[in-house]
Design a protein around this motif. Sequence first.
Motif, short mmCIF file in Angstrom:
data_model
loop_
_atom_site.label_atom_id
_atom_site.label_comp_id
_atom_site.label_asym_id
_atom_site.label_seq_id
_atom_site.Cartn_x
_atom_site.Cartn_y
_atom_site.Cartn_z
N ASN A 192 5.98 4.80 4.85
CA ASN A 192 7.35 4.32 4.66
C ASN A 192 7.68 3.43 5.85
O ASN A 192 7.90 3.91 6.96
N LEU A 193 7.68 2.12 5.61
CA LEU A 193 7.88 1.14 6.68
C LEU A 193 9.16 0.35 6.44
O LEU A 193 9.31 -0.31 5.40
N LYS A 194 10.05 0.41 7.38
CA LYS A 194 11.29 -0.35 7.29
C LYS A 194 10.99 -1.84 7.18
O LYS A 194 10.21 -2.39 7.95
N GLY A 195 11.58 -2.51 6.20
CA GLY A 195 11.39 -3.94 6.03
C GLY A 195 10.16 -4.31 5.22
O GLY A 195 9.89 -5.49 4.99
N GLN A 196 9.38 -3.32 4.76
CA GLN A 196 8.18 -3.61 3.98
C GLN A 196 8.53 -4.11 2.58
O GLN A 196 7.84 -4.95 2.02
N GLY A 197 9.62 -3.57 2.01
CA GLY A 197 10.03 -3.99 0.68
C GLY A 197 8.97 -3.70 -0.36
O GLY A 197 8.43 -2.59 -0.42
N ASN A 198 8.62 -4.72 -1.13
CA ASN A 198 7.61 -4.57 -2.19
C ASN A 198 6.34 -5.37 -1.89
O ASN A 198 5.58 -5.71 -2.79
N GLU A 199 6.14 -5.67 -0.61
CA GLU A 199 4.98 -6.48 -0.20
C GLU A 199 3.71 -5.63 -0.17
O GLU A 199 3.74 -4.40 -0.19
N ARG A 200 2.57 -6.32 -0.06
CA ARG A 200 1.27 -5.65 -0.05
C ARG A 200 1.01 -4.91 1.27
O ARG A 200 1.47 -5.31 2.33
N ILE A 201 0.22 -3.86 1.16
CA ILE A 201 -0.35 -3.15 2.31
C ILE A 201 -1.86 -3.20 2.14
O ILE A 201 -2.40 -2.95 1.05
N MET A 202 -2.58 -3.58 3.20
CA MET A 202 -4.03 -3.69 3.13
C MET A 202 -4.69 -2.77 4.16
O MET A 202 -4.26 -2.72 5.31
N ILE A 208 -8.85 -2.34 0.68
CA ILE A 208 -8.02 -1.65 -0.31
C ILE A 208 -6.61 -2.23 -0.20
O ILE A 208 -6.05 -2.29 0.89
N THR A 209 -6.06 -2.66 -1.32
CA THR A 209 -4.73 -3.28 -1.33
C THR A 209 -3.82 -2.55 -2.30
O THR A 209 -4.24 -2.20 -3.40
N VAL A 210 -2.58 -2.32 -1.89
CA VAL A 210 -1.60 -1.69 -2.76
C VAL A 210 -0.24 -2.32 -2.50
O VAL A 210 0.04 -2.76 -1.37
N GLU A 211 0.58 -2.45 -3.52
CA GLU A 211 1.92 -2.99 -3.35
C GLU A 211 2.91 -1.87 -3.10
O GLU A 211 2.94 -0.86 -3.82
N ALA A 212 3.69 -2.03 -2.04
CA ALA A 212 4.71 -1.04 -1.72
C ALA A 212 5.87 -1.16 -2.70
O ALA A 212 6.02 -2.19 -3.38
N LYS A 213 6.68 -0.14 -2.78
CA LYS A 213 7.87 -0.17 -3.60
C LYS A 213 9.03 0.38 -2.78
O LYS A 213 9.03 1.55 -2.42
N ASN A 272 9.71 -0.12 0.34
CA ASN A 272 9.20 0.29 1.66
C ASN A 272 8.15 1.40 1.60
O ASN A 272 7.54 1.72 2.62
N VAL A 273 7.96 2.01 0.45
CA VAL A 273 7.08 3.18 0.33
C VAL A 273 5.76 2.79 -0.34
O VAL A 273 5.75 2.00 -1.29
N PHE A 274 4.66 3.37 0.13
CA PHE A 274 3.36 3.09 -0.47
C PHE A 274 2.46 4.32 -0.35
O PHE A 274 2.69 5.21 0.47
N GLU A 275 1.40 4.32 -1.15
CA GLU A 275 0.38 5.37 -1.09
C GLU A 275 -0.94 4.80 -1.56
O GLU A 275 -0.98 4.02 -2.52
N LEU A 276 -2.02 5.16 -0.88
CA LEU A 276 -3.34 4.72 -1.30
C LEU A 276 -4.38 5.77 -0.92
O LEU A 276 -4.15 6.61 -0.05
N THR A 277 -5.51 5.70 -1.58
CA THR A 277 -6.61 6.61 -1.30
C THR A 277 -7.90 5.82 -1.20
O THR A 277 -8.02 4.70 -1.71
#
Length: 386
Positions: free
Chosen positions: A29-39, A47-52, A54-59
């Motif tokens: 949960n990253l402030k200001g992340q919005g719906n951008e990608r996390i790599m 591994i790439t996932v789009e946050a929603k 500010n929140v994201f999850e990946l395995t």
Amino acid sequence: MKHTLTFTLVLACSSLVSMAQGNYTIKGNLKGQGNERIMVKGTEGLITVEAKNNVFELTGQAGDEPFVTSVNTGIDRNLYLGGGKTGMYQPPLPLEIVLTKGANLTITGSALDLNLASVTGDALNDSFTAFRKAEETLTKQMSGLQKEMVESRIMGIKDAMNEIAPKMMENRKALSASRKKFIKEHPDAFASVYYLSMTARDYSAAELEVAYKGLGSTYKNTSYAKGIEAKIESQKIIEAGGPAPDFTKPDVNGKPVSLSQFRGKYVLLDFWGSWCAPCRAANPRLKELYAMYAAKGFEILGISSEKVSGQAQAEKMWKEAIEKDGLTWTNVLNNEVSMKQDLVQLYGIEGYPTQILLDKEGKIIARWMGAGKQLDDKLNSIFNNK
């Protein structure tokens, strides 16, 4: 039939548990992340996932030993050095994390300050978070100085370098001291093993050996610890003016090039990068020196370390810089996938450009950081006084 079904379900559940133990999970949960990608650079690739919101999850799948890697965000955090977003830039620091089998990690903080985020979930990542916390003030100070330098350059303030550069040097010294202090005070932390391997260039061979012996034994079977042992031996050779450590890296055509194949010539190891303005500014003079002395037995071996994510982007920027600057000598890349030798670590490179001159037997004659007259004078004494 019931017994057979029960046995089958037990086997299936056991298999799933085994698979789960090999996986890691990262929630954030990253402030200001919005719906951008996390790599995340996993052990088997990106591994790439789009946050929603500010929140994201990946395995992903973890290896058999702790694996230090980086987390990046799709939010533009680059520091542009002039010329807009199509010009040169300094990439931001990523967030370093440790991946292990069965790890359940939580990342919290700010997307814009991702490199300073908190990572919790196991002792290994707790130690990394503690390390970042210890140098957070100095890290933010350096970031501010870098931005001030860029803004001054863009505005054309001529004396900015003279005012800001000394502050940056002091900051680097303070960061080095802070890291040494942490490593000494936390001998059993995995972060101490890892960051000692990353900052080995800040130690002499004797100091590095003492620091390494002061670490606990828990993580001395890891590749990071083995890397420190190798650096101790290579630094002893370098400091004694002995043979430069051999290596093999791919050239612009993907062909492996070894340092040892240049024996019989005076060789300049030129550590540079396409992003490095002083390196690029030094290339015209290097071309002149190469033209003057190549026929007399002088060779240049360019070693590029690109500050980008992924080998494909690194190769693109590297090859474009070689073509644009008209570099005709052998160039190799220090960003290949599954890198077995990091030449920046192996040779203790502290800044760019760094130049290391070798004699015909591959022994180190001299070493400089920055591009000045030292190389001109040394080559003149070698080739014009015979």
